[in-house]
Motif scaffolding. Structure first.
Motif, PDB file in Angstrom:
ATOM      1  N   LEU A 198      -4.624 -49.731  15.323  1.00 30.00           N
ATOM      2  CA  LEU A 198      -4.489 -48.886  14.132  1.00 30.00           C
ATOM      3  C   LEU A 198      -5.831 -48.676  13.429  1.00 30.00           C
ATOM      4  CD1 LEU A 198      -1.181 -50.077  12.424  1.00 30.00           C
ATOM      5  CD2 LEU A 198      -1.675 -47.797  13.301  1.00 30.00           C
ATOM      6  N   VAL A 199      -6.584 -49.748  13.261  1.00 27.26           N
ATOM      7  CA  VAL A 199      -7.811 -49.611  12.475  1.00 27.26           C
ATOM      8  C   VAL A 199      -8.943 -48.971  13.268  1.00 27.26           C
ATOM      9  CG1 VAL A 199      -7.230 -51.499  10.919  1.00 27.26           C
ATOM     10  CG2 VAL A 199      -8.582 -51.983  12.978  1.00 27.26           C
ATOM     11  N   VAL A 200      -8.913 -49.092  14.603  1.00 23.07           N
ATOM     12  CA  VAL A 200      -9.939 -48.426  15.405  1.00 23.07           C
ATOM     13  C   VAL A 200      -9.734 -46.920  15.307  1.00 23.07           C
ATOM     14  CG1 VAL A 200     -10.820 -48.036  17.726  1.00 23.07           C
ATOM     15  CG2 VAL A 200     -10.242 -50.348  16.995  1.00 23.07           C
ATOM     16  N   GLY A 201     -10.750 -46.226  14.868  1.00 24.02           N
ATOM     17  CA  GLY A 201     -10.673 -44.774  14.725  1.00 24.02           C
ATOM     18  C   GLY A 201     -10.063 -44.302  13.426  1.00 24.02           C
ATOM     19  N   SER A 202      -9.825 -45.209  12.471  1.00 23.19           N
ATOM     20  CA  SER A 202      -9.198 -44.822  11.202  1.00 23.19           C
ATOM     21  C   SER A 202     -10.223 -44.485  10.117  1.00 23.19           C
ATOM     22  CB  SER A 202      -8.280 -45.946  10.704  1.00 23.19           C
ATOM     23  OG  SER A 202      -9.027 -47.103  10.381  1.00 23.19           O
ATOM     24  N   TYR A 203     -11.488 -44.545  10.453  1.00 24.16           N
ATOM     25  CA  TYR A 203     -12.570 -44.154   9.536  1.00 24.16           C
ATOM     26  C   TYR A 203     -12.555 -44.938   8.219  1.00 24.16           C
ATOM     27  CZ  TYR A 203     -14.447 -40.316  12.308  1.00 24.16           C
ATOM     28  OH  TYR A 203     -15.081 -39.574  13.296  1.00 24.16           O
ATOM     29  N   GLY A 204     -12.111 -46.173   8.279  1.00 26.16           N
ATOM     30  CA  GLY A 204     -12.134 -47.019   7.095  1.00 26.16           C
ATOM     31  C   GLY A 204     -11.092 -46.687   6.052  1.00 26.16           C
ATOM     32  N   THR A 205     -10.078 -45.914   6.422  1.00 27.10           N
ATOM     33  CA  THR A 205      -9.071 -45.486   5.456  1.00 27.10           C
ATOM     34  C   THR A 205      -7.881 -46.430   5.361  1.00 27.10           C
ATOM     35  OG1 THR A 205      -7.985 -44.095   7.117  1.00 27.10           O
ATOM     36  CG2 THR A 205      -9.680 -43.054   5.751  1.00 27.10           C
TER      37      THR A 205
ATOM     38  N   GLY B 242      -6.615 -35.138   4.848  1.00 26.99           N
ATOM     39  CA  GLY B 242      -7.003 -35.656   3.538  1.00 26.99           C
ATOM     40  C   GLY B 242      -6.627 -37.102   3.299  1.00 26.99           C
ATOM     41  N   ILE B 243      -6.273 -37.826   4.378  1.00 32.06           N
ATOM     42  CA  ILE B 243      -5.915 -39.248   4.256  1.00 32.06           C
ATOM     43  C   ILE B 243      -7.127 -40.050   3.787  1.00 32.06           C
ATOM     44  CG2 ILE B 243      -5.282 -41.306   5.572  1.00 32.06           C
ATOM     45  CD1 ILE B 243      -3.493 -39.527   7.283  1.00 32.06           C
TER      46      ILE B 243
ATOM     47  N   MET C 189       0.971 -40.686  10.379  1.00 28.11           N
ATOM     48  CA  MET C 189      -0.288 -41.254   9.917  1.00 28.11           C
ATOM     49  C   MET C 189      -0.301 -41.396   8.396  1.00 28.11           C
ATOM     50  SD  MET C 189      -2.789 -39.152  12.501  1.00 28.11           S
ATOM     51  CE  MET C 189      -4.312 -39.952  12.074  1.00 28.11           C
ATOM     52  N   ARG C 190       0.299 -40.453   7.710  1.00 32.17           N
ATOM     53  CA  ARG C 190       0.370 -40.548   6.251  1.00 32.17           C
ATOM     54  C   ARG C 190       1.259 -41.712   5.815  1.00 32.17           C
ATOM     55  NH1 ARG C 190       0.479 -34.046   5.294  1.00 32.17           N
ATOM     56  NH2 ARG C 190      -1.734 -33.835   4.752  1.00 32.17           N
ATOM     57  N   ARG C 191       2.336 -41.956   6.555  1.00 31.33           N
ATOM     58  CA  ARG C 191       3.195 -43.092   6.216  1.00 31.33           C
ATOM     59  C   ARG C 191       2.457 -44.411   6.433  1.00 31.33           C
ATOM     60  NH1 ARG C 191       7.169 -39.894   8.846  1.00 31.33           N
ATOM     61  NH2 ARG C 191       7.148 -41.225  10.705  1.00 31.33           N
ATOM     62  N   VAL C 192       1.669 -44.480   7.502  1.00 31.89           N
ATOM     63  CA  VAL C 192       0.873 -45.689   7.746  1.00 31.89           C
ATOM     64  C   VAL C 192      -0.132 -45.895   6.616  1.00 31.89           C
ATOM     65  CG1 VAL C 192      -0.818 -46.760   9.286  1.00 31.89           C
ATOM     66  CG2 VAL C 192       1.167 -45.578  10.251  1.00 31.89           C
ATOM     67  N   LYS C 193      -0.796 -44.816   6.209  1.00 32.96           N
ATOM     68  CA  LYS C 193      -1.743 -44.905   5.094  1.00 32.96           C
ATOM     69  C   LYS C 193      -1.047 -45.410   3.832  1.00 32.96           C
ATOM     70  CE  LYS C 193      -5.432 -43.853   2.512  1.00 32.96           C
ATOM     71  NZ  LYS C 193      -6.683 -44.652   2.531  1.00 32.96           N
ATOM     72  N   ASP C 194       0.140 -44.911   3.564  1.00 33.67           N
ATOM     73  CA  ASP C 194       0.881 -45.333   2.376  1.00 33.67           C
ATOM     74  C   ASP C 194       1.214 -46.823   2.419  1.00 33.67           C
ATOM     75  OD1 ASP C 194       0.809 -42.782   1.341  1.00 33.67           O
ATOM     76  OD2 ASP C 194       2.801 -42.233   2.072  1.00 33.67           O
ATOM     77  N   GLN C 195       1.460 -47.347   3.607  1.00 29.13           N
ATOM     78  CA  GLN C 195       1.776 -48.757   3.744  1.00 29.13           C
ATOM     79  C   GLN C 195       0.538 -49.627   3.553  1.00 29.13           C
ATOM     80  OE1 GLN C 195       4.789 -50.411   4.308  1.00 29.13           O
ATOM     81  NE2 GLN C 195       5.673 -48.420   3.807  1.00 29.13           N
ATOM     82  N   PHE C 196      -0.576 -49.238   4.127  1.00 25.57           N
ATOM     83  CA  PHE C 196      -1.798 -50.044   4.061  1.00 25.57           C
ATOM     84  C   PHE C 196      -2.532 -49.876   2.735  1.00 25.57           C
ATOM     85  CE2 PHE C 196      -1.145 -50.592   8.513  1.00 25.57           C
ATOM     86  CZ  PHE C 196      -1.931 -51.665   8.911  1.00 25.57           C
ATOM     87  N   ASP C 197      -2.539 -48.676   2.207  1.00 23.76           N
ATOM     88  CA  ASP C 197      -3.341 -48.364   1.020  1.00 23.76           C
ATOM     89  C   ASP C 197      -2.542 -47.419   0.127  1.00 23.76           C
ATOM     90  OD1 ASP C 197      -5.383 -47.894  -0.796  1.00 23.76           O
ATOM     91  OD2 ASP C 197      -6.455 -46.491   0.513  1.00 23.76           O
TER      92      ASP C 197
END
Length: 360
Positions: free
Chosen positions: A152-159, A359-360, A338-346
């Motif tokens: 998940l974090v590989v390629g996520s650009y630090g988001t 815009g994540i 991907m937006r749901r994953v972002k919402d869970q992590f951050d």
């Protein structure tokens, strides 16, 4: 912008806890070699991991290495090279760090032989936006627990989280390496011939109209494989890589593209890039090319051609005014997930806000 210089995972966690309490927007970097990649970010706090540059553990007998995210790839290679081992990640940008390479999923010639960072990563330590430390994987190559977090974090650009440590599997250093370089009449045909040969190429790279093939291993075996490649496509043999090997073709101010396609579509994709006046370099053997454009006008046509062949075109780097005028990432089928994953992590969207797709 405020700047923090942590030297450990615990210090990163403390910084992010404080940032969360103040609801600060945060971006992390190692040496800053890829800070202009993706969409522009407005942040309140820069977490500079340049001081986290140590090799924490190298178990040569198990072919694994544990490093901090701010360690330069070149320094890691020098460290494990003392035991005639290597981390099969290319330094595609001079001075690149482990963390930046993971965050952007940057790759070079060795991806044909060893895969990308996702394939080499067996353990990762990250710090979430709220300052909580999370670990996945371990120090044993067969350990698969927690691999999903690493992927998940590989390629996520630090988001999603700040990567602070990584454990990789290593490869033995070959006794010899040889490069065969040729300018074939039909580049598409030559790439196919080499990739599907019995010579087991370690890398199949293009640079403009030139084709370069890397072979490595024992001297006698490499010599025979070199001759097999030369019988297919001709070329000259060198003990050193060609100029520009493994690096991206763009310069500051260029529009830098990552172009992918299935191998059967290579001819048409290369032709479209040539028509656009692009400078092309990359791993043709895996259908991953990098291109530099002076202007982005050809982007829609290039995306149409790549899509016909199962690929995409992403604007990796460009001036901010260009990024504002084009769709940097292109179509992303899994954007809702991907937006749901972002919402869970951050959930407050404070880590590198807006840098990634959609815009994540």
């Amino acid at each position: 912008m405020q700047v923090a210089f942590p030297s450990s995972t615990a210090e990163v966690a403390a910084v992010l806890r404080d940032a969360a309490a103040q609801r600060l927007r945060v971006v992390a970097q190692g040496r800053g070699t890829k800070r202009t990649w993706g969409l522009p970010v407005t942040a309140d706090l820069l977490v500079d991991l340049g001081g986290m540059d140590r090799v924490l553990d190298h178990q040569a007998g198990d072919l694994i290495v544990d490093v901090q995210a701010g360690a330069r790839l070149a320094d890691v290679q020098a460290h494990v090279g003392k035991e005639r081992q290597r981390l099969a990640l290319d330094e595609t940008v001079p001075g690149a760090t482990v963390g930046g390479t993971l965050a952007t999923n940057a790759s070079g010639p060795q991806r044909l032989l060893a895969g990308t960072a996702r394939d080499l990563l067996i353990g990762v330590t990250v710090v979430r936006a709220d300052g909580v430390v999370a670990k996945a994987g371990g120090r044993v190559v067969k350990n698969v627990a927690g691999y999903d977090l690493g992927k998940l974090v590989v390629g996520s650009y630090g988001t999603l989280a700040v990567i602070t440590e990584a454990v990789f599997r290593l490869h033995p250093e070959p006794e010899v390496r040889r490069w065969v370089t040729v300018e074939p009449d039909d580049l598409h045909h030559a790439v196919h011939a080499v990739v599907h040969s019995q010579a087991v190429p370690w890398a199949v790279e293009v640079d403009g109209t030139m084709l370069s093939v890397l072979l490595g291993g024992r001297p006698d075996g490499v010599a025979a494989r070199v001759e097999a490649i030369r019988a297919l496509v001709g070329g000259t043999v060198s003990e050193t890589p060609p100029d520009g090997w493994g690096t991206y073709p763009w310069r500051p101010g260029d529009v830098g593209l990552k172009v992918t396609c299935v191998l059967s579509g290579l001819r048409e994709v290369l032709a479209a890039l040539a028509d656009a006046g692009a400078r092309v370099r990359g791993s043709a053997g895996t259908g991953v090319l990098y291109a530099a454009l002076d202007v982005p006008d050809a982007l829609p046509a290039l995306r149409e051609v790549a899509a016909r062949h199962g690929g995409t075109v992403v604007v990796v780097d460009a001036p901010d005014d260009v990024k504002a005028s084009v769709d940097v990432w292109g179509p992303v089928p899994a954007l809702a997930l991907m937006r749901r994953v972002k919402d869970q992590f951050d959930p407050e969207h404070r880590l590198a806000p807006g840098r990634f797709v959609g815009g994540i």
